[in-house]
Design a protein around this motif. Structure first.
Motif, PDB file in Angstrom:
ATOM      1  N   ARG A 404     -29.778  -2.946   6.271  1.00 44.61           N
ATOM      2  CA  ARG A 404     -28.448  -2.356   6.323  1.00 44.61           C
ATOM      3  C   ARG A 404     -27.410  -3.411   5.938  1.00 44.61           C
ATOM      4  NH1 ARG A 404     -27.828   2.257   9.462  1.00 44.61           N
ATOM      5  NH2 ARG A 404     -25.760   1.536  10.105  1.00 44.61           N
ATOM      6  N   LEU A 405     -26.288  -2.942   5.410  1.00 44.97           N
ATOM      7  CA  LEU A 405     -25.223  -3.879   5.039  1.00 44.97           C
ATOM      8  C   LEU A 405     -24.687  -4.619   6.254  1.00 44.97           C
ATOM      9  CD1 LEU A 405     -23.170  -1.867   2.383  1.00 44.97           C
ATOM     10  CD2 LEU A 405     -24.791  -3.715   2.009  1.00 44.97           C
ATOM     11  N   GLU A 406     -24.701  -3.953   7.420  1.00 45.02           N
ATOM     12  CA  GLU A 406     -24.255  -4.627   8.633  1.00 45.02           C
ATOM     13  C   GLU A 406     -25.161  -5.806   8.973  1.00 45.02           C
ATOM     14  OE1 GLU A 406     -24.683  -1.489   8.232  1.00 45.02           O
ATOM     15  OE2 GLU A 406     -22.785  -0.469   8.654  1.00 45.02           O
ATOM     16  N   ALA A 407     -26.484  -5.632   8.735  1.00 39.18           N
ATOM     17  CA  ALA A 407     -27.420  -6.723   9.001  1.00 39.18           C
ATOM     18  C   ALA A 407     -27.179  -7.898   8.062  1.00 39.18           C
ATOM     19  CB  ALA A 407     -28.857  -6.218   8.876  1.00 39.18           C
ATOM     20  N   ARG A 409     -24.275  -8.684   6.685  1.00 37.95           N
ATOM     21  CA  ARG A 409     -23.042  -9.338   7.120  1.00 37.95           C
ATOM     22  C   ARG A 409     -23.284 -10.216   8.339  1.00 37.95           C
ATOM     23  NH1 ARG A 409     -20.657  -4.104   5.657  1.00 37.95           N
ATOM     24  NH2 ARG A 409     -19.288  -4.399   3.856  1.00 37.95           N
ATOM     25  N   LEU A 410     -24.127  -9.757   9.262  1.00 34.87           N
ATOM     26  CA  LEU A 410     -24.463 -10.581  10.425  1.00 34.87           C
ATOM     27  C   LEU A 410     -25.186 -11.855   9.995  1.00 34.87           C
ATOM     28  CD1 LEU A 410     -25.639  -7.888  13.026  1.00 34.87           C
ATOM     29  CD2 LEU A 410     -23.603  -9.328  13.150  1.00 34.87           C
ATOM     30  N   SER A 413     -22.606 -14.217   8.638  1.00 40.13           N
ATOM     31  CA  SER A 413     -21.841 -14.821   9.732  1.00 40.13           C
ATOM     32  C   SER A 413     -22.659 -15.890  10.457  1.00 40.13           C
ATOM     33  CB  SER A 413     -21.399 -13.729  10.707  1.00 40.13           C
ATOM     34  OG  SER A 413     -20.714 -14.284  11.808  1.00 40.13           O
ATOM     35  N   ASP A 493     -34.856  -5.552  13.248  1.00 36.59           N
ATOM     36  CA  ASP A 493     -34.709  -5.426  11.801  1.00 36.59           C
ATOM     37  C   ASP A 493     -36.008  -5.898  11.155  1.00 36.59           C
ATOM     38  OD1 ASP A 493     -33.961  -5.285   9.187  1.00 36.59           O
ATOM     39  OD2 ASP A 493     -32.305  -6.715   9.322  1.00 36.59           O
ATOM     40  N   TYR A 511     -33.881  -7.056   0.748  1.00 38.89           N
ATOM     41  CA  TYR A 511     -33.209  -5.814   0.385  1.00 38.89           C
ATOM     42  C   TYR A 511     -33.850  -5.312  -0.909  1.00 38.89           C
ATOM     43  CZ  TYR A 511     -29.537  -2.375  -0.416  1.00 38.89           C
ATOM     44  OH  TYR A 511     -28.854  -1.203  -0.601  1.00 38.89           O
ATOM     45  N   ILE A 550     -20.442  -7.779  -1.686  1.00 39.59           N
ATOM     46  CA  ILE A 550     -19.915  -8.510  -0.525  1.00 39.59           C
ATOM     47  C   ILE A 550     -19.393  -9.868  -0.987  1.00 39.59           C
ATOM     48  CG2 ILE A 550     -20.458  -9.488   1.727  1.00 39.59           C
ATOM     49  CD1 ILE A 550     -22.576  -7.379   2.050  1.00 39.59           C
TER      50      ILE A 550
END
Length: 550
Positions: A404-407, A409-410, A413, A493, A511, A550
Motif C-alpha cells: 500500500r502507498l501508506e506502507a 510512506r511509512l 519516514s 505487511d 511493489y 511520491i
C-alpha cells in the motif's frame, strides 16, 4: 527575479536595476496576484539572500500573514523548483541569443520570451497539464508563436509617408507583450524596441544570419546588466481566471504588388537559392567540401529528428503492431522483449493441441518517462489476453499481495528518522520469472509469426503479463528467493522483508516489479544488489528519487 507558483509551476520574471528593489517589486507582485486570483499567498520560500532576509520583507510577510521559509545555507536543492526554473531560463535564453547571433544586451528580452513560452508549452508531470492550463483554467493557444530573433517587417503607421516611401520597416522579433495584445520588436531603422501587432514575420531557419543581426552583434555590448537572480517560490493553489491573451495571429498591411515577369521570378528564385545555399570561401578547394555545396545549411534544430532516429527513441506511442513495425525504435523495443522471453525460457513452440483453450496475445506500447516528464525509453510489452482464461483450467489461485502507498510512506519516514539511504531497482520483465503449474497455451506473437510453422502455438513454462496468475507466480518466486537468503517476511505487511546482521538491518519493500531497499550499513546494500543481479535481470538501479509519484 524569478517567482514560481508551487502548484501550477506558472512563472514570473521581474527585472531589477539592483537587488535593493526586490522588496518593492515583491510587495507590488503580492498585491497584484492575490487580487487577480482572489486567493491568499500562504508561504514564500527563498534563500538567505540579503534582499529577502531583511526587516521590511519580514514586516510585510507578518502584516499579510505570509509564512516566509528559507532553504539551508549552501543547499539550493531545498528550493529546487525555482533553482531549476532559474537555470532553465538562463540556458534557454543563452541558446536563443547565440543561435540567432543577437547581441548580449537582448538577454532580458530572451529571458522574458523563454518564460512566456515555458508557461505555455511545458507539461507538469503526473498532472499532464501545462502551467497555463493549471493557472488560467483553459488550454493555451500557441498558434501565434514565432521564432525568436527572426526577421520581421513592421508597418510604419507612426509618421506621414510620401507616395513612394516604404510602408514597412525591417526589424527583429524579440517576444510578446505582457500588457497588450502585441509583439515586442527591435526596429532596425529607429534602433529601439517597440510593440506592434501590425507585423509580417519571415520565420527563417535557426542559425541563418541577416545583415541586421550582423550589425547588431558587432555593436558594443552593454556590461551594466546582470543575469536574473533566482528568488522566490510561491506556494498555494490556483483557480481559473479569464484574462486577455496574445492575438492568435498578426497580419501585415496590404501592400500593392505588381505582376512579376518570368525573368524576375527566375532571378528571385536564384536569390533565395543563394541565400540558403552553403557559404564557402572561394579559396577553399571544392573537392574537400563534404556533401552538396548547393544544399541548404543544416543546423542543430534541423538535425534533431535525425538524432532522435539515430538514438532509436520514438516519442509517439503506436496503437497497433502494424504502426510499430514501421518505426525502428519500437522494433528494437519488441525485439528486446522477445529476447527476454528467450533468456528466461518462457515457452516452447509445440503443435496446436486439440480441445485446448488457446489464449491470444497482443502488444502494448508505452513510453517511459522520468521525473521531468521526458521520454527516456520505449517499452514494448507482449501480454496475454487473460480475459479468455477459464478458471480451474488455465488458472486457480490469483491473489498476490501488493504494498500500500501508506506502507511506502511509512518506510520513507522510517528511513529519514534512522538516516538510511533508500535505493530502487527494477526487475526487467519481472512476471517472466514466475513459474506456473497450469498447462497454458498462447498464440504466436503478432508481427513475429513463424513462417515455417504457422500452425504452432507456445506452451508456457513461465508466467506471462496479462495472465491472471502472473502476479502470484512472480511474488512466490521472489519471496521464496528472499526467504532462502535469510530474509524474514513481515507479519502485517507481507511485501516487507528484513534481514538483520548484528546491529545492522536491511529492509526490502516490494511493489510488483519495483523494489525499494536500504540499510544502516552500505555494504549490505551492495551485497543485496549483487545478489539480485545474479538471480534476475535488472533494468534500473540507483538511489530512490521518484517512486509512484511520491
Amino acid at each position: 527575479m524569478v517567482i514560481v507558483d508551487d502548484y501550477s509551476r506558472w512563472s514570473w520574471v521581474k527585472f531589477l536595476k539592483s537587488k535593493d528593489d526586490s522588496y518593492d517589486v515583491f510587495s507590488k507582485f503580492c498585491i497584484q496576484v492575490q487580487s487577480e486570483k482572489e486567493l491568499k499567498i500562504l508561504k514564500v520560500r527563498s534563500d538567505h539572500g540579503g534582499e529577502f532576509e531583511n526587516e521590511p520583507f519580514e514586516l510585510f510577510c507578518e502584516k499579510h500573514g505570509i509564512i516566509h521559509k528559507f532553504s539551508s545555507p549552501r543547499t539550493p536543492q531545498q528550493n529546487g523548483v525555482v533553482e531549476r526554473k532559474n537555470s532553465s531560463l538562463q540556458e534557454m535564453a543563452r541558446t536563443m541569443i547565440h543561435e540567432n547571433n543577437l547581441a548580449k544586451h537582448f538577454w532580458a528580452e530572451a529571458v522574458n520570451t523563454a518564460c512566456y513560452a515555458q508557461n505555455r508549452i511545458y507539461i507538469r508531470p503526473m498532472l499532464n497539464k501545462t502551467a497555463y492550463e493549471l493557472f488560467k483554467g483553459r488550454k493555451p493557444n500557441i498558434s501565434y508563436f514565432h521564432q525568436f530573433g527572426c526577421t520581421c517587417y513592421i508597418l510604419n503607421n507612426k509618421v506621414y509617408l510620401k507616395k513612394f516611401e516604404a510602408k514597412a520597416q525591417k526589424g527583429i522579433f524579440l517576444g510578446y507583450s505582457d500588457r497588450s495584445k502585441a509583439y515586442r520588436l527591435y526596429n532596425s531603422e529607429t534602433l529601439c524596441v517597440e510593440e506592434s501587432m501590425h507585423v509580417k514575420f519571415d520565420d527563417k531557419e535557426p542559425g541563418e544570419e541577416t545583415p541586421e543581426q550582423i550589425d547588431i552583434a558587432g555593436s558594443e555590448d552593454s556590461d551594466d546588466y546582470s543575469e536574473p537572480d533566482q528568488i522566490l517560490e510561491l506556494n498555494g493553489t490556483s483557480e481559473a481566471v479569464t484574462t486577455p491573451d496574445i492575438p492568435e495571429a498578426a497580419t501585415a498591411p496590404d501592400v500593392p504588388t505588381a505582376e512579376a515577369s518570368k525573368e524576375d521570378h527566375n532571378s528571385s528564385q536564384q536569390v533565395i537559392k543563394s541565400r540558403n545555399s552553403f557559404k564557402y570561401k572561394s579559396s577553399h578547394p571544392e573537392d574537400q567540401i563534404i556533401g552538396n555545396k548547393e544544399s541548404p545549411r543544416r543546423t542543430r534544430s534541423y538535425l534533431r529528428p535525425e538524432e532522435s532516429a539515430l538514438g532509436f527513441l520514438s516519442m509517439i506511442e503506436p496503437t497497433k503492431v502494424d504502426e510499430a513495425l514501421t518505426d525502428d525504435g519500437w522494433i528494437l523495443a519488441m525485439q528486446d522483449e522477445l529476447n527476454q522471453f528467450k533468456r528466461n525460457d518462457v515457452w516452447d513452440p509445440v503443435p496446436k493441441p486439440e480441445h485446448k483453450n488457446i489464449i491470444g496475445t497482443k502488444w502494448v506500447f508505452r513510453n517511459k518517462l522520468n521525473e521531468q516528464g521526458e521520454v527516456i525509453r520505449n517499452k514494448a510489452r507482449l501480454v496475454a489476453q487473460g480475459y479468455s482464461q477459464q478458471e480451474g483450467i488455465d488458472y486457480t489461485e490469483t491473489f498476490a499481495p501488493v504494498a500500500r502507498l501508506e506502507a511506502i510512506r511509512l518506510l520513507l519516514s522510517y528511513a529519514v528518522n534512522h538516516n538510511i539511504t533508500l535505493y530502487q531497482m527494477d526487475v526487467k520483465s519481472a512476471f517472466l520469472n514466475g513459474v506456473i503449474s497450469e498447462e497454458v497455451f498462447v498464440k504466436q506473437t503478432p508481427g513475429f509469426e513463424d513462417l515455417k510453422h504457422p500452425d504452432y502455438v507456445y506452451k508456457l513454462k513461465k508466467s506471462l503479463y496479462g495472465l491472471k496468475q502472473a502476479p502470484r507466480a512472480w511474488y512466490d518466486r521472489l519471496s521464496n528467493f528472499l526467504l532462502k537468503n535469510d530474509f524474514k517476511r513481515g507479519q502485517v505487511d507481507t511485501t516487507l522483508f528484513k534481514k538483520t546482521l548484528e546491529k545492522d538491518i536491511l529492509i526490502v519493500q516490494i511493489y510488483v516489479d519495483d523494489i525499494i531497499f536500504g540499510s544502516t550499513n552500505a555494504s549490505l546494500c551492495k551485497e543485496f544488489s549483487k545478489l539480485m543481479q545474479e538471480e534476475f535481470d535488472m533494468s534500473m538501479m540507483g538511489e530512490l528519487k521518484f517512486f509512484l509519484g511520491i
